[in-house]
Write a protein that holds these residues in place. Structure first.
Motif, mmCIF file in Angstrom:
data_model
loop_
_atom_site.group_PDB
_atom_site.id
_atom_site.type_symbol
_atom_site.label_atom_id
_atom_site.label_comp_id
_atom_site.label_asym_id
_atom_site.label_seq_id
_atom_site.Cartn_x
_atom_site.Cartn_y
_atom_site.Cartn_z
ATOM 1 N N ASP A 6 0.887 -1.235 0.117
ATOM 2 C CA ASP A 6 -0.137 -0.018 -0.082
ATOM 3 C C ASP A 6 0.831 1.300 0.043
ATOM 4 O OD1 ASP A 6 -2.145 -1.540 0.064
ATOM 5 O OD2 ASP A 6 -2.220 -1.583 2.385
ATOM 6 N N VAL A 7 1.844 1.240 0.757
ATOM 7 C CA VAL A 7 2.912 2.390 0.813
ATOM 8 C C VAL A 7 3.615 2.625 -0.470
ATOM 9 C CG1 VAL A 7 5.006 3.166 2.047
ATOM 10 C CG2 VAL A 7 3.326 2.291 3.157
ATOM 11 N N HIS A 8 3.778 1.464 -1.321
ATOM 12 C CA HIS A 8 4.471 1.393 -2.571
ATOM 13 C C HIS A 8 3.521 2.246 -3.579
ATOM 14 C CE1 HIS A 8 7.274 0.344 -5.877
ATOM 15 N NE2 HIS A 8 6.040 -0.115 -6.414
ATOM 16 N N VAL A 9 2.375 1.552 -3.678
ATOM 17 C CA VAL A 9 1.202 2.065 -4.619
ATOM 18 C C VAL A 9 1.149 3.744 -4.328
ATOM 19 C CG1 VAL A 9 -1.080 1.857 -5.350
ATOM 20 C CG2 VAL A 9 0.478 -0.427 -4.834
ATOM 21 N N GLY A 70 8.673 -1.827 -9.945
ATOM 22 C CA GLY A 70 9.847 -1.696 -8.805
ATOM 23 C C GLY A 70 9.487 -2.418 -7.447
ATOM 24 N N LEU A 71 8.156 -2.937 -7.302
ATOM 25 C CA LEU A 71 7.922 -3.596 -6.103
ATOM 26 C C LEU A 71 8.661 -4.861 -5.720
ATOM 27 C CD1 LEU A 71 5.787 -3.308 -3.734
ATOM 28 C CD2 LEU A 71 4.375 -4.909 -5.088
ATOM 29 N N GLU A 72 8.991 -5.328 -6.650
ATOM 30 C CA GLU A 72 9.987 -6.615 -6.049
ATOM 31 C C GLU A 72 11.360 -6.160 -5.753
ATOM 32 O OE1 GLU A 72 10.051 -5.569 -10.687
ATOM 33 O OE2 GLU A 72 8.490 -6.154 -9.196
ATOM 34 N N THR A 73 11.671 -5.095 -6.206
ATOM 35 C CA THR A 73 13.001 -4.931 -5.803
ATOM 36 C C THR A 73 13.385 -4.095 -4.461
ATOM 37 O OG1 THR A 73 12.894 -2.718 -6.937
ATOM 38 C CG2 THR A 73 13.718 -4.419 -8.160
ATOM 39 N N GLU A 74 11.980 -3.726 -3.895
ATOM 40 C CA GLU A 74 12.233 -3.090 -2.630
ATOM 41 C C GLU A 74 12.746 -3.944 -1.421
ATOM 42 O OE1 GLU A 74 8.857 -0.831 -1.409
ATOM 43 O OE2 GLU A 74 9.016 0.480 -3.119
ATOM 44 N N ALA A 75 12.719 -5.313 -1.554
ATOM 45 C CA ALA A 75 13.143 -6.021 -0.487
ATOM 46 C C ALA A 75 14.602 -6.387 -0.568
ATOM 47 C CB ALA A 75 12.549 -7.365 -0.736
ATOM 48 N N ARG A 76 15.289 -6.059 -1.863
ATOM 49 C CA ARG A 76 16.561 -6.162 -1.905
ATOM 50 C C ARG A 76 17.472 -5.040 -1.201
ATOM 51 N NH1 ARG A 76 16.273 -6.870 -8.300
ATOM 52 N NH2 ARG A 76 15.112 -8.821 -8.457
ATOM 53 N N ASP A 84 14.095 3.263 -7.345
ATOM 54 C CA ASP A 84 12.879 4.048 -7.626
ATOM 55 C C ASP A 84 13.485 5.375 -7.603
ATOM 56 O OD1 ASP A 84 10.382 5.203 -8.221
ATOM 57 O OD2 ASP A 84 9.766 4.883 -6.346
ATOM 58 N N ILE A 85 14.434 5.985 -8.152
ATOM 59 C CA ILE A 85 15.101 7.289 -8.100
ATOM 60 C C ILE A 85 13.894 8.585 -8.338
ATOM 61 C CG2 ILE A 85 15.831 7.517 -10.378
ATOM 62 C CD1 ILE A 85 18.558 8.813 -8.735
ATOM 63 N N LEU A 86 13.199 8.303 -9.198
ATOM 64 C CA LEU A 86 12.113 9.200 -9.795
ATOM 65 C C LEU A 86 11.030 9.316 -8.789
ATOM 66 C CD1 LEU A 86 12.221 9.206 -13.766
ATOM 67 C CD2 LEU A 86 13.305 10.662 -12.237
ATOM 68 N N GLY A 87 11.002 8.493 -7.860
ATOM 69 C CA GLY A 87 10.036 8.397 -6.754
ATOM 70 C C GLY A 87 10.521 9.571 -5.763
ATOM 71 N N ASP A 88 11.468 10.098 -5.779
ATOM 72 C CA ASP A 88 12.107 11.026 -4.800
ATOM 73 C C ASP A 88 11.880 12.577 -5.415
ATOM 74 O OD1 ASP A 88 13.545 12.232 -2.567
ATOM 75 O OD2 ASP A 88 15.328 12.227 -3.988
ATOM 76 N N LYS A 89 11.012 13.349 -4.533
ATOM 77 C CA LYS A 89 10.793 14.786 -5.064
ATOM 78 C C LYS A 89 12.182 15.491 -5.278
ATOM 79 C CE LYS A 89 7.956 18.841 -3.766
ATOM 80 N NZ LYS A 89 9.104 19.697 -4.268
ATOM 81 N N GLU A 90 13.148 15.387 -4.775
ATOM 82 C CA GLU A 90 14.460 16.284 -4.961
ATOM 83 C C GLU A 90 14.955 15.692 -6.117
ATOM 84 O OE1 GLU A 90 18.688 17.104 -2.822
ATOM 85 O OE2 GLU A 90 17.554 15.503 -2.332
ATOM 86 N N ALA A 91 14.863 14.383 -6.630
ATOM 87 C CA ALA A 91 15.456 13.966 -7.973
ATOM 88 C C ALA A 91 14.531 14.436 -9.001
ATOM 89 C CB ALA A 91 15.352 12.160 -7.980
ATOM 90 N N LEU A 92 13.243 14.467 -8.730
ATOM 91 C CA LEU A 92 12.170 14.976 -9.706
ATOM 92 C C LEU A 92 12.518 16.445 -10.088
ATOM 93 C CD1 LEU A 92 8.731 13.234 -9.265
ATOM 94 C CD2 LEU A 92 10.376 12.878 -11.072
ATOM 95 N N ASP A 93 12.669 17.014 -8.971
ATOM 96 C CA ASP A 93 13.079 18.612 -9.149
ATOM 97 C C ASP A 93 14.159 18.855 -9.873
ATOM 98 O OD1 ASP A 93 10.875 19.776 -7.932
ATOM 99 O OD2 ASP A 93 11.874 19.950 -5.731
ATOM 100 N N LEU A 94 15.374 17.916 -9.598
ATOM 101 C CA LEU A 94 16.465 18.074 -10.405
ATOM 102 C C LEU A 94 16.324 17.788 -11.974
ATOM 103 C CD1 LEU A 94 19.732 18.401 -10.284
ATOM 104 C CD2 LEU A 94 19.799 15.973 -9.807
#
Length: 120
Positions: A6-9, A70-76, A84-94
């Motif tokens: 749910d958090v990932h979605v 990207g859900l399956e990679t979160e456990a790694r 999921d670098i584009l999930g970060d607001k700072e990265a998207l701003d950049l």
């Protein structure tokens, strides 16, 4: 307790909404709910039903599968660069700022970043 899926979605909803420049209020209006519900979805506090996720995907112009990428990679283990670098607001701003730079200067900036990353 929130479920990691749910958090990932929720993060993916926020990511896509932010990427297309839509506010929570605008998304809520398109889906036919209150913006507070969007907030709860984005934090993972509330689960998104299948039909609601379908409506949100339609409003954000993506396939439903987008929210599970990207859900399956979160456990790694964490890498130097998050998957999921584009999930970060700072990265998207950049990224947005980078593409607002004229192409010639952008290429020079890219080369500078490449040289600096090789040194690090």
């Amino acid at each position: 307790m929130t479920h990691p899926v749910d958090v990932h979605v929720g993060k993916r909803i926020r990511h896509r909404r932010w990427l297309v420049g839509m506010t929570q209020q605008q998304l809520a209006e398109k889906v036919g709910i209150k913006f507070q519900q969007i907030q709860k979805y984005e934090t993972g506090a509330n689960r998104v039903s299948a039909s609601r996720l379908w409506d949100i995907a339609d409003a954000l112009d993506v396939a439903v599968s987008f929210f599970f990428e990207g859900l399956e990679t979160e456990a790694r283990p964490k890498e130097a660069v998050p998957s999921d670098i584009l999930g970060d607001k700072e990265a998207l701003d950049l990224v947005r700022s980078y593409y607002s730079i004229p192409e010639h200067q952008r290429r020079r900036l890219f080369e500078l970043a490449r040289v600096l990353s090789d040194v690090a």
